[in-house]
Design a protein around this motif. Sequence first.
Motif, PDB file in Angstrom:
ATOM      1  N   ARG A   4       0.827  -1.209   0.000  1.00  0.00           N
ATOM      2  CA  ARG A   4       0.000   0.000   0.000  1.00  0.00           C
ATOM      3  C   ARG A   4       0.859   1.257   0.000  1.00  0.00           C
ATOM      4  NH1 ARG A   4      -5.345  -1.016   3.518  1.00  0.00           N
ATOM      5  NH2 ARG A   4      -5.791  -3.074   2.686  1.00  0.00           N
ATOM      6  N   THR A  12      -6.710   8.388  -1.024  1.00  0.00           N
ATOM      7  CA  THR A  12      -7.446   7.123  -1.082  1.00  0.00           C
ATOM      8  C   THR A  12      -6.792   5.962  -0.326  1.00  0.00           C
ATOM      9  OG1 THR A  12      -6.355   6.535  -3.154  1.00  0.00           O
ATOM     10  CG2 THR A  12      -8.471   7.700  -3.321  1.00  0.00           C
ATOM     11  N   THR A  13      -5.521   6.054  -0.009  1.00  0.00           N
ATOM     12  CA  THR A  13      -4.842   4.937   0.656  1.00  0.00           C
ATOM     13  C   THR A  13      -5.359   4.778   2.079  1.00  0.00           C
ATOM     14  OG1 THR A  13      -2.858   5.235  -0.682  1.00  0.00           O
ATOM     15  CG2 THR A  13      -2.605   4.002   1.368  1.00  0.00           C
ATOM     16  N   CYS A  14      -5.712   3.543   2.419  1.00  0.00           N
ATOM     17  CA  CYS A  14      -6.207   3.221   3.761  1.00  0.00           C
ATOM     18  C   CYS A  14      -5.211   2.305   4.469  1.00  0.00           C
ATOM     19  CB  CYS A  14      -7.564   2.520   3.673  1.00  0.00           C
ATOM     20  SG  CYS A  14      -8.868   3.584   3.060  1.00  0.00           S
ATOM     21  N   ASP A  17      -7.432  -0.551   8.240  1.00  0.00           N
ATOM     22  CA  ASP A  17      -7.862  -1.947   8.177  1.00  0.00           C
ATOM     23  C   ASP A  17      -6.705  -2.919   8.399  1.00  0.00           C
ATOM     24  OD1 ASP A  17      -7.000  -0.985   5.572  1.00  0.00           O
ATOM     25  OD2 ASP A  17      -7.595  -2.951   4.800  1.00  0.00           O
ATOM     26  N   THR A  97      -4.429  11.985  10.115  1.00  0.00           N
ATOM     27  CA  THR A  97      -5.513  11.642   9.188  1.00  0.00           C
ATOM     28  C   THR A  97      -6.648  12.670   9.334  1.00  0.00           C
ATOM     29  OG1 THR A  97      -4.971   9.296   9.452  1.00  0.00           O
ATOM     30  CG2 THR A  97      -7.100   9.813   8.465  1.00  0.00           C
ATOM     31  N   HIS A 101     -11.273  12.038   5.715  1.00  0.00           N
ATOM     32  CA  HIS A 101     -10.554  11.043   4.918  1.00  0.00           C
ATOM     33  C   HIS A 101     -11.290   9.708   4.984  1.00  0.00           C
ATOM     34  CE1 HIS A 101      -7.355   8.319   3.583  1.00  0.00           C
ATOM     35  NE2 HIS A 101      -6.780   9.393   3.028  1.00  0.00           N
ATOM     36  N   VAL A 102     -11.239   8.956   3.908  1.00  0.00           N
ATOM     37  CA  VAL A 102     -11.920   7.666   3.804  1.00  0.00           C
ATOM     38  C   VAL A 102     -11.431   6.678   4.877  1.00  0.00           C
ATOM     39  CG1 VAL A 102     -10.330   6.728   2.085  1.00  0.00           C
ATOM     40  CG2 VAL A 102     -12.681   5.913   2.150  1.00  0.00           C
ATOM     41  N   ASP A 103     -10.225   6.860   5.378  1.00  0.00           N
ATOM     42  CA  ASP A 103      -9.626   5.929   6.347  1.00  0.00           C
ATOM     43  C   ASP A 103      -9.822   6.347   7.802  1.00  0.00           C
ATOM     44  OD1 ASP A 103      -8.230   3.582   6.933  1.00  0.00           O
ATOM     45  OD2 ASP A 103      -6.289   4.604   6.969  1.00  0.00           O
ATOM     46  N   TYR A 104     -10.392   7.515   8.044  1.00  0.00           N
ATOM     47  CA  TYR A 104     -10.466   8.046   9.416  1.00  0.00           C
ATOM     48  C   TYR A 104     -11.176   7.073  10.371  1.00  0.00           C
ATOM     49  CZ  TYR A 104     -11.022  11.321  13.258  1.00  0.00           C
ATOM     50  OH  TYR A 104     -10.976  11.930  14.471  1.00  0.00           O
ATOM     51  N   GLY A 106     -11.674   3.888   9.981  1.00  0.00           N
ATOM     52  CA  GLY A 106     -10.893   2.654  10.059  1.00  0.00           C
ATOM     53  C   GLY A 106      -9.747   2.773  11.062  1.00  0.00           C
TER      54      GLY A 106
END
Length: 197
Positions: A4, A12-14, A17, A97, A101-104, A106
């Motif tokens: 990753r 976009t990088t998460c 998870d 983060t 953000h899309v990963d927050y 997670g």
Amino acid sequence: LQERMSNYNPFTTCLGDIFDQMTVWLKSYVTYISNYPTAIDVVQNLSKNPESPFSKFLNSRREFREVGLKTIHDYLILPVQRVPRYVLLIKELLGATERDHVDYNGVIRALAKVKVVADRLNEGKREVENSLRLAKLQRNIKMKNKGMKVFGVAGRRVEREGNVKVIWRGKTKERRLILFSDMILEAKIVRKGGLWR
């Protein structure tokens, strides 16, 4: 994680998870800490004789620069110290983060799960430390009343211990007081070998 990071995109990088999945194997550290006293006992028993192959092996390893002044005990405690470092790392990741953000979420989930493991580990560590203190006390105390059960009582913890001066019938005597979670033990100090009665 490496894959990753090689294709990293700040939008976009998460990573949350990955840490979330990692908690499954982090739970093995709880088992490790519960077996830690046994490992220490085995090392101590094998090291009693300086001429034993085990002692000779440990001494020969100290010559390596990578080992330096570290002992086997220093290496045995390393896994216990790793989980709190993961908590700090994930907190740092969360701080970096953005909330949108899309990963927050997670990262928040991963932090919560790793904290649960760290709390269990700390609880296990306290139990181990208490067991070691009880074992040391048991070796150092010679009980007059053989029927009195001081050690091996479920839930009993050592809270504090220390030497005090007691005045009894005009005479001052030094005693060892041990405060357990459910009782106080007064012990007479015997100078031979540091034993208490």
